[in-house]
Each structure stands twice: as structure tokens, then as C-alpha cells.
Design a protein around this motif. Structure first.
Motif, PDB file in Angstrom:
ATOM      1  N   SER A 198     -61.082  36.045   8.401  1.00 30.54           N
ATOM      2  CA  SER A 198     -61.687  37.387   8.434  1.00 30.54           C
ATOM      3  C   SER A 198     -62.849  37.386   9.422  1.00 30.54           C
ATOM      4  O   SER A 198     -63.294  36.319   9.862  1.00 30.54           O
ATOM      5  N   ALA A 199     -63.366  38.587   9.711  1.00 29.10           N
ATOM      6  CA  ALA A 199     -64.579  38.677  10.527  1.00 29.10           C
ATOM      7  C   ALA A 199     -65.760  38.110   9.746  1.00 29.10           C
ATOM      8  O   ALA A 199     -66.656  37.469  10.301  1.00 29.10           O
ATOM      9  N   GLN A 200     -65.753  38.339   8.444  1.00 30.45           N
ATOM     10  CA  GLN A 200     -66.836  37.828   7.605  1.00 30.45           C
ATOM     11  C   GLN A 200     -66.895  36.296   7.697  1.00 30.45           C
ATOM     12  O   GLN A 200     -67.966  35.696   7.735  1.00 30.45           O
ATOM     13  N   TYR A 224     -74.410  46.557   8.572  1.00 35.78           N
ATOM     14  CA  TYR A 224     -73.309  45.988   7.797  1.00 35.78           C
ATOM     15  C   TYR A 224     -73.875  44.925   6.850  1.00 35.78           C
ATOM     16  O   TYR A 224     -74.398  43.899   7.312  1.00 35.78           O
ATOM     17  N   THR A 263     -73.421  45.823  16.353  1.00 32.37           N
ATOM     18  CA  THR A 263     -72.090  46.433  16.435  1.00 32.37           C
ATOM     19  C   THR A 263     -72.133  47.502  17.540  1.00 32.37           C
ATOM     20  O   THR A 263     -72.149  48.704  17.251  1.00 32.37           O
ATOM     21  N   HIS A 268     -72.266  50.188  12.981  1.00 36.01           N
ATOM     22  CA  HIS A 268     -71.910  50.341  11.573  1.00 36.01           C
ATOM     23  C   HIS A 268     -73.190  50.593  10.790  1.00 36.01           C
ATOM     24  O   HIS A 268     -74.079  49.755  10.824  1.00 36.01           O
ATOM     25  N   ASP A 296     -70.209  42.285  16.953  1.00 32.81           N
ATOM     26  CA  ASP A 296     -69.137  42.506  15.971  1.00 32.81           C
ATOM     27  C   ASP A 296     -68.388  43.774  16.376  1.00 32.81           C
ATOM     28  O   ASP A 296     -68.903  44.876  16.260  1.00 32.81           O
ATOM     29  N   TYR A 298     -65.760  45.312  15.059  1.00 32.70           N
ATOM     30  CA  TYR A 298     -64.871  45.362  13.889  1.00 32.70           C
ATOM     31  C   TYR A 298     -63.801  46.442  13.975  1.00 32.70           C
ATOM     32  O   TYR A 298     -62.755  46.320  13.349  1.00 32.70           O
ATOM     33  N   SER A 328     -58.203  43.355  10.047  1.00 36.21           N
ATOM     34  CA  SER A 328     -58.091  44.062   8.763  1.00 36.21           C
ATOM     35  C   SER A 328     -58.153  45.573   8.924  1.00 36.21           C
ATOM     36  O   SER A 328     -57.813  46.286   7.993  1.00 36.21           O
ATOM     37  N   ARG A 336     -55.549  39.086   6.161  1.00 34.50           N
ATOM     38  CA  ARG A 336     -56.618  38.073   6.190  1.00 34.50           C
ATOM     39  C   ARG A 336     -56.655  37.316   7.517  1.00 34.50           C
ATOM     40  O   ARG A 336     -56.497  36.102   7.564  1.00 34.50           O
TER      41      ARG A 336
END
Ligand SMILES: Cc1ncc(COP(=O)(O)O)c(C=O)c1O
Length: 482
Positions: A198-200, A224, A263, A268, A296, A298, A328, A336
Motif C-alpha cells: 500500500s501507499a501507507q 492525510y 500531496t 489531501h 504522495d 495517491y 487502491s 493491496r
């Protein structure tokens, strides 16, 4: 106090509508009675036939529960005999059983980071099922399941013959390097790309490799929450930077931080686009090797009004910028998969760290995705989504103006999957969100995304995941709530 056979069934309370199956419930309740000393060592339990009849469940349910407890060492069971408790409540599992029997659980000693986790409602506060207008999601109903299933199947068949290879699959890294160069202006070779769950996960990896306790990290405020969480977990001191209409602002006079998280393509949560001039300013003031920037991107796939501004990473000539992305939003969140473009000087370190922390994505899924991209399905899917989401954004913006123009001011984002509608009067965005959730419309309060004292109050509304008729229905509900 020891209990009689009759009392055992009276002490067991099975919930037939519960999420846990009956076997799991029965096992757990018998285990607790043993651990609490209420079923003492040497005590024979009722037969499975008798207990099943007393509880009104099948005999198999009871037999499976007995077998499980025998496997865990709580019971001795032999065929045709009643099972016997083999442990003393006080002696077994000193931690769980013994303290439960005294009725007071010892407080687990959490890390300072984990101890603070409960104080934030992110990201668990949503209802289990996705409801309009929850932000942060794409429309997974539009995902080409059949095509994806074929890619997965072929990948699984090939996997049987595949030799162990690199954890970041070369085909996927090459496909991504090409896609990111042509669509986002990212300059990277395939070996700079890590494929993560994931990005997380990318943020966690960066924090683990670069952040020492006390290091200064700047994030956007509001921003975020996952970013602040990841850097705090490594002991960073996280400072929120204000925003203007171009996104993150550099507060004059502050000493340079170790890392800046931003971002820039759609801030975000506000959706603001950072201008080229602001990007250059951040780069100019970040000394190579001293200050790292994490970009990021996203939801960078979704631009509607203008050609996207190239990624900050592509403007950087000194290897200071990490570029983070995720599948995602454009694919489905349960695929994932995310990715991280690492500055070339740090590739070796990050590869070792990736293995040590175990943030490795399944090779099957990586290979399937490589094929999905190579065969043109990814770009075709994105083109379709862009058209759909563009229309949905416009539908939501027009509807908000028509139904709620006197209470909300909308900031129209040039892309992305969500927008911010600010309250014209008052600051009660969290109360408004609660009212809306009770009425069936899910949103997020802008103030809940603030790092410090909230400066902005409004609603974060998702438009991408919802069809126009669903957006219209949600707007009518919203209008009746305000
Ligand atoms: C700004 C931002 N970055 C990263 C993520 C995390 O993406 P992933 O699901 O890949 O961890 C999200 C998720 O909503 C996000 O909004």
C-alpha cells in the motif's frame, strides 16, 4: 466457586446472530470458565450429548469445542469418556487466565506511539459497508473483474514454473517506470521502484529508514492522517504547515526539517494543486542529503480540467524526492498494492529494509498486474474512470450549489476523487457529520483532519465511487439534514 453440570449450561450464553460461529463462542466461554477456576482441574465436563441438548446446539458443535480445548491443553478427552479439565485456573497462562480470575487485567505496556493510537478516530470510524458519499474511494463496481481474473489465473499458472526472483517483480517495475514517466513526468529506472502492499506501507518504510526520534517532519495541515501517524511512529516531531490556494506553505523562519510530506497534485483533503513555482521553491530550499521530500500522488491518475502538472520528483535533479503511489484508488482497495520510487542513492538500503520489515507484495498479484498494464487494460480502465468521475464531480458540484448553496461553499478540485464543502456559518462540522451519518450519508469532518487546532470546518465528500442517481439521493438527504 465450582459449578455443577446444570450450572455449566446456565453460564454459557451463545449468540446465534453473532459474527463468531457457535463453536468459537462455546470454546471461548469454556476456556474462560477453566481459566477463572470455575471448572477446576480434575473436573469432568458433561458429555457432548448432554451439553448439546442443554444448549440446544448440535453435538458436533460441542465435540469440536472439546477437541479444540484438548488441543490447547485445557482438557483431556478420550473416546467414549467425558472430557476432564487438566489445568488449574490459577496455574495456566499466568497472564490471561490468572488475572481474569481476579477480575482485574494487568494493563499491557504499549509503546508511546501505540498508547496514543486510540486518541485518533482515523481510519476506523467509518461504517463497515461503503455508503454514499464516503470520501477516498473509487467505484470498484466499474472494475473489469473478468479481465483481472484472467490475468490472475495466468499468473498463478505461470507461478508454478517460476523460479524465485526479486521481491519487486521486474516486469511490473518496468511497466510502472514507463507509465509514471509518460503520465506523471517521474524520472526513474525500474530498479528505483519498490512494490509494496500500500501507499501507507511506503510511508512506514520511509519513516523506518530515515527518521530518528526527535527529527522534525513537516506535513500539510489539514492533511492525510496516515502520514503523520507513520512518521510519529518512528519518533518524529511532526509540525503541520498551513495551506493557501496553492497547497502547502513554507512557514518562514523555521529550521529546515529532516523530511517534508506533501500531496502536491491534489492536496489531501482540499484537492488544491501546487503550482510549478511553489514546487520549485520547496525544491530550492531543501538541501540534498539534509531534507527529504515525500510526494504522495495517491490519486494522481485523475485529472479533469487541465493537463496534470508534472510530478515534483521529475523536477528534482538532486535525488531528494520520494514518489509514492497506490493502486487502491484506480484498481480496488483490496488489491493491496502501492509503490515507492526511491532516490537512486538509497535503493540498496531500502531493498534491505523492505525485506527486514516484510513489506513485500505477493509475486502472483504483481505479475498479474504487469500483464494487466502491458495488455493495455490499465490505461483503458483509467480513461473510462476519468470520464465517469469527471461527470460525477460536476454532478455533485451542481447539486451542492442547487440544494445546499446557502450552507456550504464548494471548492471545485481539478481532479481527484473527493471535494471539500466548507460550512458558511459555524464550526460544527463534526456534529453535522454525525447527523448525516445517522441519516445514511457518510462524510468526514474537515476539522478531524487537522493536526493542531482546526482552522477549517466543512465536509469532505467523495464523488468518484457514487453513480449520479446515488449522489442525487445523498444530496436530498443532506438538504433535509441541514
Ligand atoms: C493522501 C493519501 N495517501 C495515501 C493513502 C493510502 O493509500 P493505501 O490504501 O495504498 O495505503 C491514502 C488513502 O486514502 C490517502 O488518502
Amino acid at each position: 466457586m465450582p459449578v455443577s453440570d446444570d450450572m455449566i449450561s446456565a453460564l454459557i450464553d451463545l449468540n446465534r446472530a453473532g459474527d463468531d460461529g457457535l463453536v468459537a463462542q462455546l470454546t471461548s466461554q469454556l476456556r474462560s470458565l477453566i481459566a477463572a477456576g470455575r471448572l477446576a482441574k480434575g473436573r469432568a465436563l458433561p458429555s457432548s450429548r448432554r451439553l448439546a441438548s442443554d444448549l440446544g446446539v448440535s453435538r458436533n458443535t460441542v465435540t469440536y469445542a472439546f477437541e479444540q480445548l484438548a488441543a490447547e491443553g485445557y482438557l483431556a478427552a478420550s473416546h467414549g469418556r467425558r472430557p476432564v479439565v487438566t489445568v488449574d485456573g490459577g496455574e495456566r497462562i499466568k497472564g490471561a487466565g490468572a488475572t481474569a480470575s481476579r477480575g482485574r487485567a494487568a494493563k499491557p505496556q504499549l509503546s508511546p506511539w501505540a498508547a496514543k493510537l486510540k486518541q485518533t478516530d482515523w481510519p476506523m470510524s467509518y461504517q463497515a459497508s461503503l455508503r454514499p458519499l464516503r470520501p477516498g474511494h473509487g467505484d470498484f463496481r466499474e472494475f473489469p473483474d473478468e479481465i483481472w481474473a484472467r490475468c490472475l489465473r495466468r499468473s498463478a499458472v505461470r507461478a508454478a514454473k517460476r523460479e524465485l526472483g526479486p521481491i519487486n517483480r521486474i516486469r511490473l517495475c518496468e511497466a510502472l517506470a514507463h507509465y509514471l514517466a509518460t503520465s506523471r513526468g517521474v524520472r526513474a529506472t525500474a530498479d528505483q521502484i519498490m512494490i509494496l502492499p500500500s501507499a501507507q506501507a511506503a510511508l512506514t518504510l520511509i519513516a523506518s529508514v530515515l527518521i530518528a526520534p526527535g527529527d522534525e517532519v513537516w506535513v500539510e495541515d489539514p492533511g492525510y492522517p496516515g502520514a503523520a501517524a507513520a512518521f510519529r511512529a518512528s519518533g518524529a516531531h511532526v509540525t503541520g504547515m498551513r495551506l493557501d490556494e496553492q497547497g502547502m506553505l513554507r512557514t518562514p523562519g523555521l529550521a529546515a526539517p529532516k523530511l517534508i510530506f506533501m500531496t502536491p497534485s491534489h492536496q489531501h483533503p482540499t484537492g488544491r494543486l501546487m503550482s510549478l513555482a511553489r514546487r520549485t521553491e520547496f525544491l530550492r530550499s531543501s538541501k540534498p542529503g539534509k531534507t527529504w521530500i515525500v510526494e504522495d500522488d495517491y490519486d494522481g491518475e485523475f485529472h479533469y480540467d487541465s493537463r496534470p502538472v508534472p510530478a515534483l520528483q521529475g523536477l528534482d535533479a538532486h535525488g531528494r524526492v520520494f514518489y509514492v503511489g497506490t493502486f487502491s484508488k484506480a484498481m480496488t482497495s483490496d488489491i493491496r498494492l502501492g509503490y515507492l520510487v526511491v532516490p537512486s542513492a538509497l535503493v540498496g538500503t531500502f531493498e534491505i529494509a523492505q525485506r527486514h520489515i516484510g513489506l513485500v507484495a505477493s509475486s502472483h498479484i504483481q505479475e498479474a498486474l504487469a500483464e494487466f498494464i502491458a495488455d493495455g487494460h490499465f490505461l483503458a480502465h483509467l480513461r473510462r474512470l476519468r470520464r465517469l468521475y469527471h461527470a460525477r464531480r460536476d454532478h455533485l458540484v451542481e447539486g451542492l450549489a442547487r440544494h445546499l448553496g446557502d450552507v456550504l461553499t464548494v471548492e471545485v478540485p481539478s481532479g481527484g476523487i473527493q471535494l471539500v464543502a466548507r460550512l458558511k456559518r459555524g464550526r460544527a462540522d463534526q456534529a453535522a457529520v454525525k447527523r448525516l451519518v445517522d441519516a445514511g450519508v457518510e462524510t468526514r469532518a474537515l476539522s478531524s483532519l487537522a493536526l493542531g487546532k482546526p482552522r477549517d470546518h466543512g465536509l469532505l465528500l467523495g464523488f468518484a465511487a457514487w453513480r449520479e442517481n446515488e449522489i442525487s439521493a445523498a444530496l436530498r438527504t443532506m438538504a433535509s439534514c441541514f
